[in-house]
Design an enzyme around this catalytic site. Structure first.
Site, PDB file in Angstrom:
ATOM      1  N   GLU A 113       0.847  -1.195   0.000  1.00 56.84           N
ATOM      2  CA  GLU A 113       0.000   0.000   0.000  1.00 56.84           C
ATOM      3  C   GLU A 113       0.879   1.241   0.000  1.00 56.84           C
ATOM      4  O   GLU A 113       1.932   1.243   0.628  1.00 56.84           O
ATOM      5  CB  GLU A 113      -0.856   0.040   1.286  1.00 56.84           C
ATOM      6  CG  GLU A 113      -1.683  -1.200   1.496  1.00 56.84           C
ATOM      7  CD  GLU A 113      -2.161  -1.324   2.940  1.00 56.84           C
ATOM      8  OE1 GLU A 113      -2.312  -0.293   3.614  1.00 56.84           O
ATOM      9  OE2 GLU A 113      -2.363  -2.465   3.371  1.00 56.84           O
ATOM     10  N   LYS A 115       2.341   4.519   1.359  1.00 58.80           N
ATOM     11  CA  LYS A 115       2.432   5.017   2.730  1.00 58.80           C
ATOM     12  C   LYS A 115       2.102   6.506   2.701  1.00 58.80           C
ATOM     13  O   LYS A 115       2.918   7.341   2.305  1.00 58.80           O
ATOM     14  CB  LYS A 115       3.827   4.793   3.308  1.00 58.80           C
ATOM     15  CG  LYS A 115       3.933   5.169   4.769  1.00 58.80           C
ATOM     16  CD  LYS A 115       5.263   4.697   5.353  1.00 58.80           C
ATOM     17  CE  LYS A 115       5.329   4.959   6.849  1.00 58.80           C
ATOM     18  NZ  LYS A 115       5.313   6.383   7.172  1.00 58.80           N
ATOM     19  N   ASP A 117       1.394  10.260   3.638  1.00 60.46           N
ATOM     20  CA  ASP A 117       2.038  11.198   4.556  1.00 60.46           C
ATOM     21  C   ASP A 117       0.967  12.071   5.203  1.00 60.46           C
ATOM     22  O   ASP A 117       0.669  13.170   4.754  1.00 60.46           O
ATOM     23  CB  ASP A 117       3.026  12.057   3.763  1.00 60.46           C
ATOM     24  CG  ASP A 117       4.164  12.541   4.636  1.00 60.46           C
ATOM     25  OD1 ASP A 117       4.173  12.199   5.835  1.00 60.46           O
ATOM     26  OD2 ASP A 117       5.029  13.260   4.117  1.00 60.46           O
ATOM     27  N   TYR A 223      -7.773   7.572   4.343  1.00 62.12           N
ATOM     28  CA  TYR A 223      -7.707   6.211   3.812  1.00 62.12           C
ATOM     29  C   TYR A 223      -7.588   5.282   5.008  1.00 62.12           C
ATOM     30  O   TYR A 223      -6.699   5.472   5.850  1.00 62.12           O
ATOM     31  CB  TYR A 223      -6.504   6.018   2.878  1.00 62.12           C
ATOM     32  CG  TYR A 223      -6.794   6.344   1.425  1.00 62.12           C
ATOM     33  CD1 TYR A 223      -7.987   5.931   0.823  1.00 62.12           C
ATOM     34  CD2 TYR A 223      -5.862   7.026   0.649  1.00 62.12           C
ATOM     35  CE1 TYR A 223      -8.260   6.216  -0.511  1.00 62.12           C
ATOM     36  CE2 TYR A 223      -6.118   7.311  -0.691  1.00 62.12           C
ATOM     37  CZ  TYR A 223      -7.326   6.908  -1.255  1.00 62.12           C
ATOM     38  OH  TYR A 223      -7.586   7.184  -2.577  1.00 62.12           O
ATOM     39  N   LYS A 314      10.969   3.274   2.190  1.00 58.52           N
ATOM     40  CA  LYS A 314      10.929   4.739   2.092  1.00 58.52           C
ATOM     41  C   LYS A 314      11.545   5.230   0.799  1.00 58.52           C
ATOM     42  O   LYS A 314      12.612   4.780   0.405  1.00 58.52           O
ATOM     43  CB  LYS A 314      11.723   5.339   3.265  1.00 58.52           C
ATOM     44  CG  LYS A 314      11.070   5.098   4.622  1.00 58.52           C
ATOM     45  CD  LYS A 314      10.043   6.155   4.910  1.00 58.52           C
ATOM     46  CE  LYS A 314      10.342   6.811   6.238  1.00 58.52           C
ATOM     47  NZ  LYS A 314       9.434   7.898   6.522  1.00 58.52           N
ATOM     48  N   CYS A 403      26.369  21.797  35.056  1.00 57.41           N
ATOM     49  CA  CYS A 403      27.134  23.025  34.861  1.00 57.41           C
ATOM     50  C   CYS A 403      27.943  22.938  33.577  1.00 57.41           C
ATOM     51  O   CYS A 403      28.660  21.964  33.361  1.00 57.41           O
ATOM     52  CB  CYS A 403      28.060  23.219  36.053  1.00 57.41           C
ATOM     53  SG  CYS A 403      29.283  24.504  35.789  1.00 57.41           S
ATOM     54  N   CYS A 406      31.814  22.574  34.621  1.00 54.01           N
ATOM     55  CA  CYS A 406      32.395  21.430  35.338  1.00 54.01           C
ATOM     56  C   CYS A 406      31.503  20.200  35.355  1.00 54.01           C
ATOM     57  O   CYS A 406      31.931  19.135  35.801  1.00 54.01           O
ATOM     58  CB  CYS A 406      32.731  21.826  36.778  1.00 54.01           C
ATOM     59  SG  CYS A 406      31.275  22.005  37.825  1.00 54.01           S
ATOM     60  N   CYS A 421      25.669  26.492  39.738  1.00 55.50           N
ATOM     61  CA  CYS A 421      26.468  25.271  39.747  1.00 55.50           C
ATOM     62  C   CYS A 421      26.593  24.837  41.198  1.00 55.50           C
ATOM     63  O   CYS A 421      26.885  25.648  42.076  1.00 55.50           O
ATOM     64  CB  CYS A 421      27.835  25.572  39.160  1.00 55.50           C
ATOM     65  SG  CYS A 421      29.043  24.293  39.496  1.00 55.50           S
ATOM     66  N   CYS A 428      35.120  24.010  40.389  1.00 54.32           N
ATOM     67  CA  CYS A 428      34.548  24.324  39.083  1.00 54.32           C
ATOM     68  C   CYS A 428      35.442  25.383  38.433  1.00 54.32           C
ATOM     69  O   CYS A 428      35.652  26.454  39.000  1.00 54.32           O
ATOM     70  CB  CYS A 428      33.124  24.861  39.268  1.00 54.32           C
ATOM     71  SG  CYS A 428      32.430  25.584  37.773  1.00 54.32           S
TER      72      CYS A 428
HETATM   73  S1  IVH Z   1       0.136   0.114   8.497  1.00 53.81           S
HETATM   74  C1  IVH Z   1       2.007  -1.442  12.737  1.00 53.81           C
HETATM   75  N1  IVH Z   1      -0.460   1.262   6.283  1.00 53.81           N
HETATM   76  O1  IVH Z   1       2.729   5.091   8.716  1.00 53.81           O
HETATM   77  C2  IVH Z   1       1.895  -0.226  11.929  1.00 53.81           C
HETATM   78  N2  IVH Z   1       0.547   2.583   7.964  1.00 53.81           N
HETATM   79  O2  IVH Z   1       5.008   4.047  10.614  1.00 53.81           O
HETATM   80  C3  IVH Z   1       0.961  -0.504  10.808  1.00 53.81           C
HETATM   81  N3  IVH Z   1       0.825   4.920   7.347  1.00 53.81           N
HETATM   82  O3  IVH Z   1       1.801   6.774  11.247  1.00 53.81           O
HETATM   83  C4  IVH Z   1       0.835   0.675   9.977  1.00 53.81           C
HETATM   84  N4  IVH Z   1      -0.029   4.762   5.338  1.00 53.81           N
HETATM   85  O4  IVH Z   1      -0.316   5.979  10.058  1.00 53.81           O
HETATM   86  C5  IVH Z   1       0.065   1.421   7.482  1.00 53.81           C
HETATM   87  N5  IVH Z   1      -1.071   2.122   4.245  1.00 53.81           N
HETATM   88  C6  IVH Z   1      -0.555   2.296   5.459  1.00 53.81           C
HETATM   89  C7  IVH Z   1      -0.083   3.549   5.905  1.00 53.81           C
HETATM   90  C8  IVH Z   1       0.462   3.641   7.160  1.00 53.81           C
HETATM   91  C9  IVH Z   1       0.515   5.571   6.226  1.00 53.81           C
HETATM   92  C10 IVH Z   1       1.435   5.545   8.533  1.00 53.81           C
HETATM   93  C11 IVH Z   1       0.782   5.172   9.810  1.00 53.81           C
HETATM   94  C12 IVH Z   1       1.818   5.427  10.852  1.00 53.81           C
HETATM   95  C13 IVH Z   1       3.058   5.171  10.078  1.00 53.81           C
HETATM   96  C14 IVH Z   1       3.661   3.878  10.527  1.00 53.81           C
END
Ligand code: IVH
Length: 668
Positions: A113, A115, A117, A223, A314, A403, A406, A421, A428
């Site tokens: 999925e 990730k 932000d 989401y 990442k 301090c 020292c 201190c 010191c």
């Molecule tokens: S699963 C056990 N799925 O990423 C953790 N997290 O480091 C399971 N995040 O702040 C997280 N999209 O909110 C998962 N598709 C996704 C995500 C997601 C963003 C965020 C999550 C958390 C961070 C985890």
């Protein structure tokens, strides 16, 4: 009648929920906005007529909660963990291999999925109704942001469909889509309102509003990506199944999420999303790869803060912090002049960036940018690097725990403004230097030629730990110091020698006892006449000295009572510091017990000198006249104090009489 109203209300709410779902969850509206608005207006009108029929999950009830005073704490039933990070194909493979090994080489499928932000939230549904929304917080305890989350149209207040567990928790990411972010800022700029810094901050800040109306005005969406826990009824077998069911209940899930049958498929997914990163409707910082089977997830378990069954892959950051070194103005083909920021080079979006466009002077003004500022720079794909925001360099100023000179603990007694201190002055280096400076200063031991720099050198070379060490310095050792020839070394030793003969008052002052300034030192010398009496005086005895109150008395007694200080004093006496004996002890001083007041200008001597002469004679010099004043000395220009003295019949002398008086005292 009421049945008909109820039926109409139900129908309206169901249709509005349906259209809301089509529009905000599925991004596939079926009706024009006007049609939706007409239904909504009808609902509002009917509810106005029948307020007793309003229910909390009516589409009309998203906003309206009153501002909160604070967010209540929520303990998560299952901790909200963070993710282990990987950034290279080999790291991902290592992770997958570790999983397989732990599971005795069972085959693994993955759910991949984007990730997002944004901001993680946990939503609790009870009997299909939104009961609670909480932030992640520290993972164990978050904040109750239900009132704010209710305003987000993509979050259903009630679920649809079958097989909904009695109670369960959904986890997801609340975020602001790129287009909504741009449109929101555009409008804010037009109206002269504050813009959001970036989509992530915008989402986080919007959820942290105590007034849900503000949250409602922000273009937030969600989401949902997993089930936290489930009570009662159906349970999913896999992550992909959980996503499908959540979607079926009306929760918004990411259509990009998908099954990857093996590791190669995962890597292909990651590479594909990386290529399309720019085109996605929302900011992402990578891909989350999860072991798909939930029983495998369970067996893999978690470490303290991170599960073993998922990992974040990442992508390179698209934003980074750097500094603006200057601005250049570029002239374009049409003559347009564009300000370009020259940056301290920074690695962002996969390349090193040292220029960023500032677009135009309006943008410079909006950012409030100045040369030298630290800024966030963004580089996304092929887009020209941009300065996104100025980093306000505000961080709280905190007292150090130890301090800086020292390392001893810093203490700040309750009710006192000054932190200190806790080390003894001799232990010191900073206190030692300052103590020696004070000791050698003009009003103290008056050691000519022993200035700050030299004291620093002596302390740094361990040549002077305590004041007495100064008197043990040898010419040979001294002349080895930088900028110190044989001649100046000898001059210094001569000055030291000369300083050994001093007065008791100077010596007391030189010790640097807290709260004991020149005048108090003089009073102490006058009162006690010798050091031994002073050293052994109790606070009560000390309080009898003019100008010495209970706090100062405590300090003096504490000073002499401390073994380190006793050693300092003994050593100084041992190296031969002496002073002429003072015969007159306090009570026998001619003006003992008298309070004098000086007023008007004195022409024969500075007022400070007159004051010192009087205190030497045992008088206390006060600033105002009272019935207890023994004598007023009035120079030319004396005003109200003189009038007061006359009124109270206090004796007054002029300057000439005062000079005569001092003369007679000298002659004694
Ligand atoms: S699963 C056990 N799925 O990423 C953790 N997290 O480091 C399971 N995040 O702040 C997280 N999209 O909110 C998962 N598709 C996704 C995500 C997601 C963003 C965020 C999550 C958390 C961070 C985890």
């Amino acid at each position: 009648m009421s049945d008909a109203v109820q039926a109409r209300l139900d129908a309206l709410r169901t249709r509005l929920d349906h259209h809301n779902h089509r529009y905000h969850v599925l991004d596939a509206p079926e009706v024009a906005d006007a049609e939706y608005d007409a239904l909504f207006d009808e609902l509002l009108a009917l509810e106005k007529e029948h307020p007793e029929l309003i229910v909390p999950d009516s589409p009309s009830q998203r906003v309206g909660a009153r501002p909160l005073a604070e967010f209540a704490a929520v303990t998560h039933e299952v901790a909200m963990l963070s993710l282990e990070k990987t950034a290279a194909p080999a790291e991902l493979r290592d992770w997958a291999n570790r999983c397989r090994t732990r599971l005795n080489d069972e085959s693994l499928a993955f759910c991949c999925e984007p990730k997002i932000d944004g901001v993680a939230v946990a939503l609790v549904y009870e009997d299909g109704r939104l009961a609670l929304a909480a932030t992640r917080g520290d993972g164990r305890t978050g904040e109750d942001i239900t009132a704010n989350v209710r305003t987000i149209p993509a979050v259903p207040l009630r679920l649809r469909g079958d097989g909904i567990p009695a109670r369960f928790e959904v986890r997801g990411e609340i975020y602001i889509a790129k287009r909504d972010f741009a449109a929101f800022n555009e409008r804010a700029r037009e109206r002269g309102e504050r813009t959001l810094v970036n989509p992530r901050n915008g989402a986080a800040g919007s959820l942290r509003q105590l007034d849900p109306k503000i949250t409602a005005s922000r273009p937030l969406t969600i989401y949902c990506y997993s089930l936290g826990w489930v009570e009662g009824g159906w349970r999913p077998q896999t992550q992909t199944e959980a996503l499908e069911r959540m979607a079926a209940w009306g929760l918004r899930t990411n259509p990009e999420a998908g099954l990857a049958a093996d590791l190669d498929a995962c890597q292909a997914y990651i590479d594909d999303i990386a290529c399309r990163r720019e085109a996605l409707a929302y900011d992402i910082d990578g891909v989350v790869v999860k072991v798909n089977a939930l029983d495998q997830q369970q067996r893999l378990g978690a470490m303290t803060r991170k599960p073993r069954w998922a990992v974040a892959y990442k992508y390179p950051a698209q934003e980074a912090a750097t500094r603006v070194l200057g601005v250049e103005f570029q002239v374009g083909r049409t003559g347009a002049i564009t300000p370009v920021a020259k940056l301290e080079p920074v690695f962002v979006g996969g390349v090193t960036v040292s220029n960023a466009t500032l677009h135009n002077m309006d943008e410079v003004a909006r950012l409030g940018l100045r040369i030298g500022d630290r800024v966030m720079v963004r580089r996304a794909g092929d887009v020209i690097p941009q300065v996104v925001s100025v980093i306000l360099e505000q961080s709280a100023i905190e007292l150090p725990e130890s301090c800086p000179a020292c390392g001893s603990p810093v203490v700040r007694p309750e009710g006192e403004a000054v932190a200190r201190c806790s080390a003894a002055p001799t232990r010191c280096p900073a206190q030692r230097k300052e103590g020696l400076r004070h000791f050698a200063s003009r009003l103290a031991m008056d050691i000519e030629g022993l200035g700050e720099k030299l004291i620093d050198q002596l302390v740094e070379n361990d040549l002077a730990l305590a004041p007495a060490d100064l008197y043990r310095l040898e010419a040979e050792r001294l002349s080895e110091l930088p900028r110190m020839g044989g001649k100046s070394a000898q001059n210094l030793l001569d000055a030291m020698q000369a300083s050994k003969t001093t007065t008791l008052a100077r010596f007391i002052y030189a010790l640097g006892i807290r709260e004991v300034g020149e005048a108090t030192a003089q009073s102490l010398a006058n009162h006690f006449g010798d050091l031994e009496h002073l050293r052994t005086a109790t606070p009560e005895v000390l309080e009898a000295v003019p100008d010495v109150g209970p706090i100062v008395a405590e300090r003096i007694a504490a000073y002499f009572g401390h073994p380190d200080n006793a050693k300092v004093v003994d050593e100084l006496l041992a190296v031969g510091i002496t002073w002429p004996a003072i015969e007159a002890v306090a009570d026998s001083l001619p003006l003992a017990g008298q309070t004098w007041v000086l007023t008007g200008s004195l022409e024969q001597m500075p007022r400070s000198e007159a004051k010192r002469r009087l205190t030497d004679l045992g008088a206390k010099v006060a600033g105002s006249v009272s019935g207890k004043t023994a004598q007023v000395v009035a120079g030319p220009g004396a005003g109200s104090k003189l009038a007061k003295a006359e009124q109270l019949e206090v004796p007054v002398m002029d300057e000439a009489e005062f000079m005569d008086f001092l003369e007679t005292q000298n002659a004694r």
